[in-house]
Design a protein around this motif. Structure first.
Motif, PDB file in Angstrom:
ATOM      1  N   LEU A  21       4.365  31.819  62.492  1.00 49.48           N
ATOM      2  CA  LEU A  21       4.766  30.360  61.991  1.00 49.48           C
ATOM      3  C   LEU A  21       5.607  30.159  61.037  1.00 49.48           C
ATOM      4  N   LEU A  22       5.649  30.995  60.081  1.00 50.29           N
ATOM      5  CA  LEU A  22       6.977  30.969  59.034  1.00 50.29           C
ATOM      6  C   LEU A  22       8.266  31.155  59.493  1.00 50.29           C
ATOM      7  N   ALA A  23       8.269  32.420  60.749  1.00 45.35           N
ATOM      8  CA  ALA A  23       9.381  32.616  61.185  1.00 45.35           C
ATOM      9  C   ALA A  23       9.921  31.322  62.096  1.00 45.35           C
ATOM     10  N   ALA A  24       9.374  30.636  62.711  1.00 45.46           N
ATOM     11  CA  ALA A  24       9.456  29.821  63.295  1.00 45.46           C
ATOM     12  C   ALA A  24      10.080  28.343  62.649  1.00 45.46           C
ATOM     13  N   TYR A  25       9.359  28.234  61.428  1.00 44.06           N
ATOM     14  CA  TYR A  25       9.625  27.274  60.484  1.00 44.06           C
ATOM     15  C   TYR A  25      11.329  27.465  60.108  1.00 44.06           C
ATOM     16  N   HIS A  26      11.210  29.012  59.509  1.00 43.09           N
ATOM     17  CA  HIS A  26      12.778  29.062  58.911  1.00 43.09           C
ATOM     18  C   HIS A  26      13.993  29.033  60.083  1.00 43.09           C
TER      19      HIS A  26
ATOM     20  N   GLU B 240      18.767  23.810  62.027  1.00 42.39           N
ATOM     21  CA  GLU B 240      19.291  22.297  61.545  1.00 42.39           C
ATOM     22  C   GLU B 240      20.245  22.314  60.620  1.00 42.39           C
ATOM     23  N   LYS B 241      20.430  23.173  59.587  1.00 45.26           N
ATOM     24  CA  LYS B 241      21.422  23.275  58.647  1.00 45.26           C
ATOM     25  C   LYS B 241      22.727  23.563  59.237  1.00 45.26           C
ATOM     26  N   GLY B 242      22.753  23.900  60.423  1.00 44.55           N
ATOM     27  CA  GLY B 242      24.051  24.191  61.337  1.00 44.55           C
ATOM     28  C   GLY B 242      24.375  25.788  60.912  1.00 44.55           C
TER      29      GLY B 242
ATOM     30  N   GLU C 151      19.049  21.214  43.187  1.00 44.31           N
ATOM     31  CA  GLU C 151      20.413  20.566  43.561  1.00 44.31           C
ATOM     32  C   GLU C 151      20.772  21.089  44.722  1.00 44.31           C
ATOM     33  N   ARG C 152      20.040  21.177  45.703  1.00 47.33           N
ATOM     34  CA  ARG C 152      20.633  21.435  47.129  1.00 47.33           C
ATOM     35  C   ARG C 152      21.034  20.406  47.690  1.00 47.33           C
ATOM     36  N   ASP C 153      22.198  19.990  48.301  1.00 46.62           N
ATOM     37  CA  ASP C 153      22.606  18.836  49.009  1.00 46.62           C
ATOM     38  C   ASP C 153      21.699  18.479  50.286  1.00 46.62           C
ATOM     39  N   GLU C 154      21.335  17.227  50.506  1.00 49.91           N
ATOM     40  CA  GLU C 154      20.654  16.777  51.497  1.00 49.91           C
ATOM     41  C   GLU C 154      19.071  16.790  51.361  1.00 49.91           C
TER      42      GLU C 154
END
Length: 167
Positions: free
Chosen positions: A25-30, A36-38, A154-157
């Motif tokens: 599950l965690l692997a799929a999430y990450h 999605e982050k590109g 502080e991470r963008d988006e």
């Protein structure tokens, strides 16, 4: 712990699936998040080290946290990590429902269980962070009472949200 449309919520590792099932599950999430982050990666080995560590050794990564897992017919269908309260506030992270199990209320049930767990542990609020492009997740959080707050990251988006818990 509780049920949502034939899905049972359990506390991992005591009642939950194998470490491997949670790791999947965690692997799929990450992997989905990096895509999605590109910055898609082919497999767990390509993940940033802090995320790879969660997948490879979830017991160590979440030793001080509570992990709730949704089980459906013996299959791990979703998860959420709940931190111990600090200054009256818990944090939920790694909320994930396997795409094959979406649309069954699993994420809402996991969050409801996280709220109950946090309140029982003495928290007065729960916070989370979510990527701005995850509009469906943001809408879910808002329906469940979360509001956008000043960012602690502080991470963008990254959108930071918080929800008060009933006394």
């Amino acid at each position: 712990m509780s049920e949502a449309h034939g899905t049972t919520l359990v506390r991992w590792p005591a009642e939950g699936p194998s470490d491997e099932a949670l790791s999947a599950l965690l692997a799929a999430y990450h992997l989905r998040t990096e895509s999605e982050k590109g910055a898609p990666v082919a497999d767990v080995e390509g993940l940033p080290s802090r995320y790879r560590a969660e997948v490879e050794a979830p017991r160590a990564a979440f030793a001080g946290d509570t992990v709730l897992v949704a089980m459906s017919a013996g299959t791990a269908a979703g998860c959420v990590v709940v931190t111990a309260p600090e200054a009256g506030r818990s944090e939920v992270k790694r909320l994930w429902t396997d795409p094959a199990f979406r649309g069954r209320g699993i994420a809402s049930a996991l969050l409801a269980a996280a709220f109950a767990h946090s309140a029982a542990a003495g928290a007065t609020s729960v916070r989370l962070s979510v990527w701005s492009w995850r509009e469906g997740a943001i809408a879910l959080y808002q329906r469940l009472g979360f509001a956008v707050v000043t960012s602690w990251d502080e991470r963008d988006e990254l959108v930071c949200m918080e929800r008060q818990l009933a006394p």
